[in-house]
Design a protein around this motif. Structure first.
Motif, PDB file in Angstrom:
ATOM      1  N   MET A   1       0.849  -1.193   0.000  1.00  0.00           N
ATOM      2  CA  MET A   1       0.000   0.000   0.000  1.00  0.00           C
ATOM      3  C   MET A   1       0.882   1.240   0.000  1.00  0.00           C
ATOM      4  N   MET A   2       0.762   2.073  -1.018  1.00  0.00           N
ATOM      5  CA  MET A   2       1.525   3.318  -1.079  1.00  0.00           C
ATOM      6  C   MET A   2       0.757   4.415  -0.354  1.00  0.00           C
ATOM      7  N   CYS A   3       1.362   4.990   0.664  1.00  0.00           N
ATOM      8  CA  CYS A   3       0.737   6.037   1.468  1.00  0.00           C
ATOM      9  C   CYS A   3       1.490   7.342   1.227  1.00  0.00           C
ATOM     10  N   PHE A   4       1.055   8.115   0.261  1.00  0.00           N
ATOM     11  CA  PHE A   4       1.775   9.331  -0.108  1.00  0.00           C
ATOM     12  C   PHE A   4       1.536  10.416   0.941  1.00  0.00           C
ATOM     13  N   ASP A   5       2.621  11.027   1.389  1.00  0.00           N
ATOM     14  CA  ASP A   5       2.615  12.094   2.387  1.00  0.00           C
ATOM     15  C   ASP A   5       2.803  13.418   1.639  1.00  0.00           C
ATOM     16  N   VAL A   6       1.735  14.210   1.535  1.00  0.00           N
ATOM     17  CA  VAL A   6       1.793  15.382   0.655  1.00  0.00           C
ATOM     18  C   VAL A   6       2.451  16.598   1.294  1.00  0.00           C
ATOM     19  N   HIS A   7       2.753  16.521   2.603  1.00  0.00           N
ATOM     20  CA  HIS A   7       3.379  17.686   3.245  1.00  0.00           C
ATOM     21  C   HIS A   7       4.078  17.238   4.513  1.00  0.00           C
ATOM     22  N   THR A   8       5.397  17.241   4.486  1.00  0.00           N
ATOM     23  CA  THR A   8       6.150  16.844   5.667  1.00  0.00           C
ATOM     24  C   THR A   8       7.374  17.727   5.844  1.00  0.00           C
ATOM     25  N   HIS A   9       7.741  17.922   7.111  1.00  0.00           N
ATOM     26  CA  HIS A   9       8.948  18.670   7.448  1.00  0.00           C
ATOM     27  C   HIS A   9      10.075  17.729   7.871  1.00  0.00           C
ATOM     28  N   HIS A  10       9.868  16.439   7.687  1.00  0.00           N
ATOM     29  CA  HIS A  10      10.875  15.446   8.023  1.00  0.00           C
ATOM     30  C   HIS A  10      11.235  14.656   6.772  1.00  0.00           C
ATOM     31  N   LEU A  11      12.515  14.358   6.601  1.00  0.00           N
ATOM     32  CA  LEU A  11      12.932  13.542   5.472  1.00  0.00           C
ATOM     33  C   LEU A  11      12.358  12.143   5.626  1.00  0.00           C
ATOM     34  N   SER A  12      11.763  11.656   4.561  1.00  0.00           N
ATOM     35  CA  SER A  12      11.041  10.398   4.613  1.00  0.00           C
ATOM     36  C   SER A  12      11.943   9.203   4.366  1.00  0.00           C
ATOM     37  N   ALA A  13      11.581   8.089   5.002  1.00  0.00           N
ATOM     38  CA  ALA A  13      12.274   6.835   4.721  1.00  0.00           C
ATOM     39  C   ALA A  13      11.939   6.333   3.325  1.00  0.00           C
ATOM     40  N   CYS A  14      10.833   6.817   2.775  1.00  0.00           N
ATOM     41  CA  CYS A  14      10.413   6.484   1.394  1.00  0.00           C
ATOM     42  C   CYS A  14      10.289   7.788   0.619  1.00  0.00           C
ATOM     43  N   PRO A  15      11.405   8.350   0.163  1.00  0.00           N
ATOM     44  CA  PRO A  15      11.366   9.690  -0.436  1.00  0.00           C
ATOM     45  C   PRO A  15      10.492   9.805  -1.679  1.00  0.00           C
ATOM     46  N   SER A  16      10.225   8.692  -2.357  1.00  0.00           N
ATOM     47  CA  SER A  16       9.369   8.763  -3.542  1.00  0.00           C
ATOM     48  C   SER A  16       7.904   8.915  -3.174  1.00  0.00           C
ATOM     49  N   GLU A  17       7.583   8.814  -1.866  1.00  0.00           N
ATOM     50  CA  GLU A  17       6.199   8.857  -1.411  1.00  0.00           C
ATOM     51  C   GLU A  17       5.923  10.064  -0.516  1.00  0.00           C
ATOM     52  N   ALA A  18       6.740  11.111  -0.629  1.00  0.00           N
ATOM     53  CA  ALA A  18       6.550  12.271   0.244  1.00  0.00           C
ATOM     54  C   ALA A  18       7.026  13.540  -0.446  1.00  0.00           C
TER      55      ALA A  18
END
Length: 213
Positions: A1-18
């Motif tokens: 399941m891809m859970c796209f994060d549209v706004h974050t102030h933290h670098l994501s462990a899945c950068p293609s999804e944030a």
């Protein structure tokens, strides 16, 4: 399941999804981020630093292809920046959003009447997304009628999220350390659907706003 994060102030462990939200503090921009939004936040806006922040955004827009949105930018009646200066900066970011054909991620606090009035005045061709929405269902209904998209983070009124028509809302972590997958599962429970279906629905909205352009 891809859970796209549209706004974050933290670098994501899945950068293609944030989409990592950056401002002029992030010089150089982090290599780890695959997607970026850049803006002038009203909390950090002064008449002295406004020209520098604007120059920085214009330079980034001219060279960094990872930028897929502008913002966050907006109007906040609870911060120290003069409201007239906030509106000037916001109008400039809107202009850049239109020029570069990029959706706009909006920070709004106690300024929804002004925000709606500006949208009616400007008639933007680009999508306006209110991030971190915490308003009640009635405000959500009003904003959706005006063509806004709403993005929900860790804290919100369940009735507002439950009401949202499919294709009009997104999910985000913002400053929260709660994993985005947890927020998707929570939202799916509130809306009474399977998390995979919610993720698919939000993914279609994300693609239409940020990638199918």
């Amino acid at each position: 399941m891809m859970c796209f994060d549209v706004h974050t102030h933290h670098l994501s462990a899945c950068p293609s999804e944030a989409i990592f939200n950056a401002d002029s503090k992030y010089i150089p921009l982090p290599d780890e981020a695959m997607w970026l939004s850049v803006g002038i936040h009203p909390w950090y806006l002064t008449s002295e630093n406004y020209p520098m922040q604007l120059r920085w955004i214009e330079s980034v827009l001219g060279k960094d292809k990872r930028v897929i949105a502008l913002g966050e930018a907006g109007l906040d009646k609870c911060c120290h920046a003069p409201f007239s200066l906030q509106e000037e900066a916001f109008r400039m970011i809107v202009s850049l959003s239109e020029h570069y054909s990029l959706p706009l991620v909006i920070h709004a606090v106690k300024a929804y009447n002004e925000l709606i009035a500006l949208k009616k005045e400007i008639h933007p061709s680009q999508s306006w997304i209110v991030h971190g929405f915490r308003g009640k269902k009635e405000l959500a209904q009003s904003l959706v009628r005006q063509g806004f998209y709403l993005s929900f983070g860790e804290h919100y009124h369940a009735d507002a999220l439950r009401y949202m028509p499919e294709g009009t809302f997104l999910l985000e972590t913002d400053e929260s350390r709660v994993p985005i997958h947890t927020l998707y599962h929570r939202a799916a429970e509130i809306r009474g659907i399977h998390p995979d279906l919610l993720a698919d629905n939000v993914s279609r909205t994300v693609n239409s706003l940020f990638f199918n352009r």
